[in-house]
Design an enzyme around this catalytic site. Sequence first.
Site, PDB file in Angstrom:
ATOM      1  N   GLY A   2       0.815  -1.220   0.000  1.00  0.00           N
ATOM      2  CA  GLY A   2       0.000   0.000   0.000  1.00  0.00           C
ATOM      3  C   GLY A   2       0.845   1.266   0.000  1.00  0.00           C
ATOM      4  N   ASN A   3       0.186   2.389  -0.145  1.00  0.00           N
ATOM      5  CA  ASN A   3       0.862   3.683  -0.080  1.00  0.00           C
ATOM      6  C   ASN A   3      -0.160   4.783   0.173  1.00  0.00           C
ATOM      7  OD1 ASN A   3       0.062   3.813  -3.044  1.00  0.00           O
ATOM      8  ND2 ASN A   3       1.684   2.256  -3.070  1.00  0.00           N
ATOM      9  N   SER A  45       7.209   6.016  -3.465  1.00  0.00           N
ATOM     10  CA  SER A  45       6.396   4.845  -3.798  1.00  0.00           C
ATOM     11  C   SER A  45       6.369   4.572  -5.303  1.00  0.00           C
ATOM     12  CB  SER A  45       4.969   5.082  -3.302  1.00  0.00           C
ATOM     13  OG  SER A  45       4.102   4.162  -3.904  1.00  0.00           O
ATOM     14  N   GLU A  72       3.979   3.599  -6.865  1.00  0.00           N
ATOM     15  CA  GLU A  72       2.680   4.039  -7.390  1.00  0.00           C
ATOM     16  C   GLU A  72       2.529   5.557  -7.404  1.00  0.00           C
ATOM     17  OE1 GLU A  72       1.074   2.079  -8.964  1.00  0.00           O
ATOM     18  OE2 GLU A  72       0.780   0.138  -8.016  1.00  0.00           O
ATOM     19  N   HIS A  83      -4.019   3.930  -0.757  1.00  0.00           N
ATOM     20  CA  HIS A  83      -4.070   2.663  -1.493  1.00  0.00           C
ATOM     21  C   HIS A  83      -3.668   1.555  -0.522  1.00  0.00           C
ATOM     22  CE1 HIS A  83      -3.201  -0.643  -4.070  1.00  0.00           C
ATOM     23  NE2 HIS A  83      -1.897  -0.548  -3.889  1.00  0.00           N
ATOM     24  N   HIS A 106      -4.075  -2.948   0.519  1.00  0.00           N
ATOM     25  CA  HIS A 106      -4.376  -4.300   0.043  1.00  0.00           C
ATOM     26  C   HIS A 106      -5.355  -4.957   1.015  1.00  0.00           C
ATOM     27  CE1 HIS A 106      -0.115  -4.232  -1.970  1.00  0.00           C
ATOM     28  NE2 HIS A 106      -0.973  -3.450  -2.573  1.00  0.00           N
ATOM     29  N   HIS A 165      -5.564  -6.869  -6.917  1.00  0.00           N
ATOM     30  CA  HIS A 165      -4.533  -6.013  -6.335  1.00  0.00           C
ATOM     31  C   HIS A 165      -4.948  -5.454  -4.973  1.00  0.00           C
ATOM     32  CE1 HIS A 165      -1.552  -2.454  -7.099  1.00  0.00           C
ATOM     33  NE2 HIS A 165      -1.507  -2.916  -5.872  1.00  0.00           N
TER      34      HIS A 165
HETATM   35 ZN   LIG Z   1      -0.594  -2.079  -4.168  1.00  0.00          ZN
END
Ligand SMILES: [Zn+2]
Length: 231
Positions: free
Chosen positions: A29-30, A77, A79, A98, A100, A162
Amino acid sequence: MDQIETYKQQIVDACRVLVERGYLMATGGNVSLRVADAERNSFAITPSNYDYAKMTPDDVCTLDLDLNLLTGQRTPSIESSLHATVYQTRPDVNAVVHTHQVYASALALIDAPIPALFDEQARFLGRSVEIIPYAPSGTGFLKKNIARRIKNHHNAYILQNHGVLCFGPSMEQAIHNVEILEKCALAYLLALCTERKVTKIPLAVREIAFNKLRQDQKKVERRDPCQEENR
Ligand SMILES: [Zn+2]
């Protein structure tokens, strides 16, 4: 503490809350936060592949929307481009989370978008929680899929095979939306397991709730950035 330090501290605090509540696990995650200065074209984001338990404000990066590193010593990150796309596409969004998280991720595996099941879901997340088609992390394909889908002004999406993407006008609201999403996902999964018909809220109620969300979003879109600075 200068302005940028307060953003970095907010990222660290948000990660701590999300880890404690079980939404962030390991290094997955981020989390990011738009820097609400006059330009509104930069954001603070968690570093790549770094243990949340060890994270301090010095580990958080700031980037402009073209992904140039402004501050921070760590790699941002993977992302980051996804977060930049959200800030470019959605002026009402100031925080992106974000994760999981497990129950919402499970719905992604069976291609089950969440219809409007609860009033608070429509009020804070939007008309439904859609599934954004799979593309590998950190790629232009994922970025393109996301840019196309988030124009419907919803605040929560499931990324196929995801995890999830939640937005808010503030970090507090984005975390709140992560929690509502997981509650809806678990209730929906349990309901699906019974194989009985799953009822939805009336269409008119859904639309009234979604209109309230849109009004809130428009207030953020119109807000004078100079006032934002003192948020
Ligand atoms: Zn992810």
